[in-house]
Design an enzyme around this catalytic site. Sequence first.
Site, short mmCIF file in Angstrom:
data_model
loop_
_atom_site.label_atom_id
_atom_site.label_comp_id
_atom_site.label_asym_id
_atom_site.label_seq_id
_atom_site.Cartn_x
_atom_site.Cartn_y
_atom_site.Cartn_z
N HIS A 1 0.59 -1.49 0.12
CA HIS A 1 -0.03 -0.87 -0.16
C HIS A 1 1.02 1.32 0.07
O HIS A 1 1.72 1.68 1.12
CB HIS A 1 -1.02 0.09 1.14
N HIS B 1 -3.16 -12.40 1.41
CA HIS B 1 -3.14 -12.89 3.08
C HIS B 1 -4.06 -13.80 4.21
O HIS B 1 -4.83 -13.61 4.49
CB HIS B 1 -2.68 -11.13 3.73
N ASP C 1 1.60 -7.01 2.54
CA ASP C 1 0.46 -6.30 2.88
C ASP C 1 0.92 -4.52 3.44
O ASP C 1 0.24 -4.18 4.56
CB ASP C 1 -0.11 -6.80 4.05
#
Lengths: 341, 432
Positions: free
Chosen positions: B67, B236, B309
């Site tokens: 991200h 994930h 992540d």
Amino acid sequence: MTGTNLLSVADLGPDGIAEVLRLADRFVEVSSRPIPKVPALRGKTVASVFFEDSTRTRLSFETAARRLSADVLTFSAGSSSLNKGESLRDTVGTLEAMGVDALVVRHRSSGVPWQVARWARRAAVVNGGDGWHEHPTQALLDCYTVGVERRARGLRPGLSGLRVGIVGDVRHSRVARSDVLAFGALGAEVTLVAPPTLLPPSLDGWGVAVSHDLDSLLGELDVVYLLRLQRERMTEALLPSLREYTAEYGLTRRRAARLAPDTLVMHPGPVNRGVEVDSDVVDASVITHQVANGVAVRMAVLFWLLGAGSAAGAPPGPHEAADPAAVALPGGGSDDARALA
Amino acid sequence: MPERSPEPLVVRGGTVLDAGGSRRADVVVAGGVVVAVGSRVDPPPGAIELDATGCVVAPGLVDLHTHLREPGREEAETVETGARAAALGGYTAVVAMPNTDPAIDSAALVAAVRELGRRAPVEVAVAGAITVGREGTRLAPMAEMARLGVRLFTDDGRGVQDARLMRRALEYASGLGVTLAEHCEDEALAAGGQMHEGPWSSRLGIAGQPAEAEELMVMRDIALCRLTGARLHLLHLSTSGSLALLRAAKAGGLPITAEAAPHHFTLTDEAVASFDPVFKVNPPLRGAADVDALKFALADGTLDAIATDHAPHPAEAKELPFDEAPPGMLGLETALALALSELDCPIETVLSLLSWQPARIAGLTATQGGPVEPGRSANLCVIDPAARWTVDPDRSASRSRNTPYAGRELTGRVRHTVAAGEAVVVDGEALR
């Protein structure tokens, strides 16, 4: 034994609970005096930092602090800079900068007192109730109330071996979580009585029994502890209706008649009369005694944290030796203290 | 990928390790590509010398799940700072997740983020959203994004809740040759859960989401994969039940791949007892049995990739009450060391999970994931597998500090990173 914070009942352990309850005995006596005030915490400042409305708990803490001659600051979210975007951490910093010695924190989110304790540099933190998690002073006053009420009825006052039923919405109850810890630490046998939807998903390590049948337990309980039922539980598919809840788990007049004569009926308040408990059962309960004892127990907690012999008080010394009801003023004389008292 | 003409360099004294095996060799890089690999290489005059004594020289790592927060949340991270953190972590490529503000759900936004990536120290691939605004109601224009090179599509942060829409998305994607990546969470069952549901959530009085909220959607998506035959990547995965479902689906020959995040195989829900929102993440930290199952599935090949992540949040967001704080943790600078420290498998397996297997899933094999041989893009990381170090959030290149590993001692450290032929990290320091 002294502490720097009171976040969880588990911080105290059985000995700590017993010590706070012993102190509470002294402060009950203080509260019965014509001028119910001692100078034990003169010069100390206690801030009640309530991010959630709770008039009774806030008033109880503030009354306790005033009866110990502490100065009291009241912070409530509605009138605070939280509405102006100030963070929780900045709020803690601001209050500490004013020289606060203790922060009594209430928040609707579990864990906030732990966060505040991490940020606080010198103030002691008292958990005034966090989310569904804990409400340690409520548990202490509940233990205290059980002891006092049983003594008044000529019964053995200790909690060891007592059969306690905690009835209702355990899942969302900080009172239940702290009471399970406190009653359990003192040796009571706790049964949680609720529909499965109002129990926590797991009870691993809780050391409690579970029942879905209040009627089968009624005759066996020494204490029936009723939890408040929030009306929004109906919208979360946890219960079909209030009516069905009351029919299955309410302490109705008919059920109350089946209790042993010395069984104590307790509730943390505020009571939904006619939901958890019938109105005239409320009037025969010890619920108002719980409230009265709350002030003495919170005096004990504040003294335990801030008074002579505490980590924050000076000089450090054997705590058992300190007599909170006639404690010497810092730099003053105990005559003065007795005069005030 | 940055278009630059970096100076030639030589990586000396290391052990080259790629999907083909390992050998002692020096590596010469010029003009952005590997020009020689061997024991007696002849670097051009003036080549920068990178010492790799005692180190492994591997294809650069590829993160399927980063991200970067740009556009919209630049106070948390930017493409530039995230890419720098990636380089320090040994990554030479990251896949930027589309849950930005606005979401990357059109060719214009893909192009904008790719443009930001052009100036970044490592390759920035862009994932597109499956549905418009990640709202789960209408298909996003996947074809126009695919034409710009997007190979992964995801509504990550949310799963596509509507089974019919997900079916159509899979069918449509199969015609474009792209892969859908699903965040597996049944929102109705997870409803408001702030951590894993179990003994800890019960004790702590925090609303939990059960493992089954993830597993139900894994189950549904496996069924939709069977129905459509389309390629599916599961993001994930965090529960032992999900892994059992994945194992069975793979045994049945379905075109499914899956990743796990380092925090899910190194931390448990017990960490939440501190009430520090730095331990809040979605999917949430699970129990010890899940951690063991993930480690096993990484070692035995059930899982295809470790993906970070990496989810930066500014300090003030992680100082909110636990139930109000946003989920997410930093990951780029610690993933490799956590894998080397915590997984019970050889470094070859760790690197396959971090480099060439994710490169394949991301559709980046033209430039990423090796092998290390002449003519290939020079995307390399040089790892000292024995180096011990302590995680210090203040040394992170990320704009944020929300690592759950502050103070943790780890083994294995990135020494140098070479991206598109340029030394972007030398001796653990970012050069750009």
